[in-house]
Design a protein around this motif. Structure first.
Motif, PDB file in Angstrom:
ATOM      1  N   SER A  57     -27.792 -12.741 -43.308  1.00  0.00           N
ATOM      2  CA  SER A  57     -26.477 -13.379 -43.200  1.00  0.00           C
ATOM      3  C   SER A  57     -25.861 -13.733 -44.546  1.00  0.00           C
ATOM      4  N   ARG A  58     -26.666 -13.642 -45.604  1.00  0.00           N
ATOM      5  CA  ARG A  58     -26.197 -14.114 -46.912  1.00  0.00           C
ATOM      6  C   ARG A  58     -24.950 -13.370 -47.366  1.00  0.00           C
ATOM      7  N   GLY A  59     -24.877 -12.079 -47.068  1.00  0.00           N
ATOM      8  CA  GLY A  59     -23.721 -11.307 -47.515  1.00  0.00           C
ATOM      9  C   GLY A  59     -22.438 -11.646 -46.784  1.00  0.00           C
ATOM     10  N   ARG A  60     -22.531 -12.388 -45.698  1.00  0.00           N
ATOM     11  CA  ARG A  60     -21.336 -12.779 -44.938  1.00  0.00           C
ATOM     12  C   ARG A  60     -21.172 -14.296 -44.966  1.00  0.00           C
ATOM     13  N   ARG A  61     -21.606 -14.916 -46.046  1.00  0.00           N
ATOM     14  CA  ARG A  61     -21.627 -16.376 -46.113  1.00  0.00           C
ATOM     15  C   ARG A  61     -20.245 -16.987 -45.969  1.00  0.00           C
ATOM     16  N   GLN A  62     -19.244 -16.444 -46.652  1.00  0.00           N
ATOM     17  CA  GLN A  62     -17.914 -17.045 -46.582  1.00  0.00           C
ATOM     18  C   GLN A  62     -17.356 -16.959 -45.161  1.00  0.00           C
ATOM     19  N   MET A  63     -17.500 -15.792 -44.525  1.00  0.00           N
ATOM     20  CA  MET A  63     -17.058 -15.665 -43.142  1.00  0.00           C
ATOM     21  C   MET A  63     -17.795 -16.650 -42.247  1.00  0.00           C
TER      22      MET A  63
END
Length: 645
Positions: free
Chosen positions: A491-497
């Motif tokens: 999930s780290r790559g979609r943290r802002q979302m």
């Protein structure tokens, strides 16, 4: 003509008086024996010697000797194929000597037809033919002549061997009366008296023995009326016994290592059954006679393959105990097609008996208590890791007096904290907030002293503190989401979302509220059907044993962290692995799909995608989409309007 009328009259009278037994259905209850289990049973019964051997004949001081060993089973059309190692010596005994002995070592294959006797429930095998093979697997034509002299003795030995299926049949007969309503137990006892052998199927992976039973279904009944409080309580207690058994089942399976797909299956099974029950409770007329039965059969069919793999490696467990457990559950699944006419009531006593069969030891049967505490074994079994830190305010009471005497800000939780500038939140970690989410001094002391209700004050909105309150809660959700996403490589790559999605969820679910303070009392915000609680509206029944219920109610930071964990779990385990690489979802659609699961469980991921493709949304889909769009656009001025309503 008169004779014809009399004959017709007799026929009509016979039909009118036809006993109900004539309307009985014949149901096949399966006893399924896969080939590894069949091999264990046969070895235990018929090959007791060293190296799984059987000494068939030893005469004349060993001059005539036949030994079989290492049996293996496989199908051959509608028959069984038994392959064994065969060693024999055939000679002529004379005056204490063995003249001209012939020694041979190779393999034998026997084609057998299984059969079951009713009186003692013994499974036997009639040998139809046999053939010899060399150690290299070639037909042993030269040895066949000698073998013909002893073939009858080999066949006779194997044909005498039987497997005693009486224990699993007995367990099945004792289990079934425990899983119907008390008023139907006499009917089931009568059905069991008709139990008799049926067809035996030799299948690619197993042998299935059918036990035939004449069943007389009852009336289907009319439309169920609204439940009285007592009926609702009995329905709830019955389901709670089933849920406790399912948790025990999951814990049992997790005693041995599970792969990721198996853990995901366990989690999905638990969540789907719980969401279904919560949905039923919200209905005017819950399906009280169907829910537990349907859920048991559904879960049985999903989880039995894992249990088969789990028990196959248990060499300490008796194979008949293993067979008794599966036969009892399979029998209930087979009766499921009768639906409500059977009157299934999977009682706690029935489930405890099934648990005893699963353990293989009467002394190890669990109590199947429906507790509300965190179950570390359950979290470990589901791959959820350690539970969030639950330091902080926590009470078992539903409500507390409000406002408490001497109300003052709690240390470390200054309600006068100035709001952050309006606009999109900074995605970088905020040292103050990260430290603030760790146990504050006042909350850490709660381990030794009773919590102080004044600690709740910063989390209760008033007309005078709405801006400060809103920023405090928004940051709590954001930092919880940031910590969850950062800890997960998936999930780290979609943290802002993910952070924006979590804030939209808090807005949608509770309008940023953890508590309701009115008429001199304060209590946690609850959903319309009284099942979900707090800022992130965590469903207490769905997440029982996974989170601390009292902390979900009274600790806003714990509630925010739990909500973020659940969202991240759905994103990591269900949404991201099931994305179609040829048709990727944009962040907004992905967030809406995760929210659909947050509302209804894992099955709602594909259901939402279907609604999305048809542009046929639920109201909750539309409302969440509106809030998500406002959060993504940084229009924070809109998010506090609901607080004043």
């Amino acid at each position: 003509m008169g004779r014809m009328r009399r004959w017709l009259g007799i026929c009509w009278l016979g039909m009118a008086l036809w006993p109900a037994a004539a309307l009985a259905e014949t149901v096949a209850l399966p006893v399924t024996i896969d080939y590894p289990l069949l091999r264990r049973l046969v070895v235990e019964q018929s090959f007791p010697g060293p190296g799984e051997s059987a000494l068939v004949v030893e005469e004349l001081g060993g001059c005539t000797r036949i030994e079989l060993s290492r049996p293996e089973f496989s199908p051959e059309r509608e028959y069984l194929r038994l392959r064994c190692r065969l060693r024999f010596r055939v000679g002529v005994g004379l005056a204490g000597a063995c003249l001209k002995p012939v020694d041979w070592d190779g393999f034998i294959e026997l084609v057998q037809q299984p059969h079951l006797s009713k009186g003692d429930w013994r499974l036997g095998f009639t040998t139809l033919e046999s053939r010899l093979f060399t150690p290299a697997g070639e037909p042993a034509k030269l040895a066949q002549t000698v073998y013909d002299l002893i073939k009858g003795r080999v066949h006779a030995y194997l044909d005498r061997q039987t497997l005693n299926l009486a224990p699993p049949v007995k367990e099945m007969s004792q289990f079934l009366p425990l899983v119907v309503y008390p008023e139907n137990r006499a009917r089931v006892d009568a059905w069991l008296k008709s139990l008799r052998p049926g067809k035996i199927e030799v299948r690619p992976l197993d042998v299935r023995v059918q036990l035939l039973m004449d069943v007389q279904p009852g009336p289907t009944g009319g439309e169920e009326a609204s439940l009285s409080p007592d009926e609702l309580q009995r329905f709830t207690e019955g389901w709670q016994g089933w849920d406790a058994f399912l948790v025990y089942w999951i814990d049992y399976l997790a005693k041995e290592p599970l792969d990721r797909d198996e853990r995901r299956l366990l989690l999905e099974t638990l969540l789907e059954t719980r969401y279904r029950f919560v949905h039923e409770l919200a209905q005017p007329t819950p399906s009280t006679r169907d829910v537990v039965r349907e859920q048991f059969v559904w879960a049985w069919r999903r989880l039995t393959p894992i249990l088969h793999r789990r028990l196959k490696g248990d060499e300490q467990r008796g194979p008949l105990s293993y067979l008794a457990y599966f036969s009892a559950g399979d029998a209930l699944a087979a009766l499921d097609r009768l639906g409500p006419t059977l009157g299934v009531d999977i009682s706690r006593n029935g489930l405890v008996r099934l648990a005893r069969l699963m353990e293989g030891d009467e002394s190890l049967a669990p109590a199947l208590a429906y507790g509300w505490g965190v179950n570390p074994d359950l979290r470990r079994a589901l791959g959820l890791g350690q539970a969030p830190d639950d330091h902080g305010p926590s009470w078992s009471q539903e409500v507390l007096p409000w406002p408490p005497a001497g109300l003052a800000p709690a240390p470390g939780l200054d309600p006068a904290l100035p709001p952050q500038p309006a606009g999109p939140l900074d995605s970088s970690p905020l040292t103050f907030w990260l430290g603030w989410l760790r146990p504050a001094p006042a909350w850490a002391a709660a381990e030794a002293a009773a919590p102080d209700p004044r600690e709740l004050a910063p989390w209760v909105p008033t007309n005078d503190n709405q801006d400060v309150y809103l920023e405090r809660v928004r940051q709590a959700v954001r930092v919880s989401a940031e910590k969850c996403a950062s800890a997960s490589p998936a999930s780290r790559g979609r943290r802002q979302m993910f952070e924006l999605m979590a804030q939209a969820v808090a807005w949608q679910e509770s309008c940023w509220r953890q508590f309701v303070a009115t008429r001199g009392k304060i209590g946690p915000l609850r959903s319309y059907n009284n099942t979900s609680v707090g800022l992130m509206q965590i469903n207490e029944r769905v997440w029982r044993g996974i989170y601390n219920i009292n902390s979900l109610r009274w600790n806003v930071l714990y509630n925010a962290r739990a909500g973020a964990e659940i969202l991240e779990l759905y994103l990591r385990e269900y949404a991201l692995p099931n994305l179609n690489p040829t048709r990727p979802l944009d962040d907004a659609t992905l967030a809406r799909a995760v929210y659909a699961m947050y509302n209804g469980g894992p099955a709602h991921f594909n259901r939402f995608l279907k609604r999305h493709a048809q542009r046929n949304y639920y109201l909750s889909d539309k409302l969440f989409a509106e809030k998500l769009a406002l959060v993504q656009a940084g229009k924070w001025e809109a998010m506090g309007r609901c607080l004043g309503q």
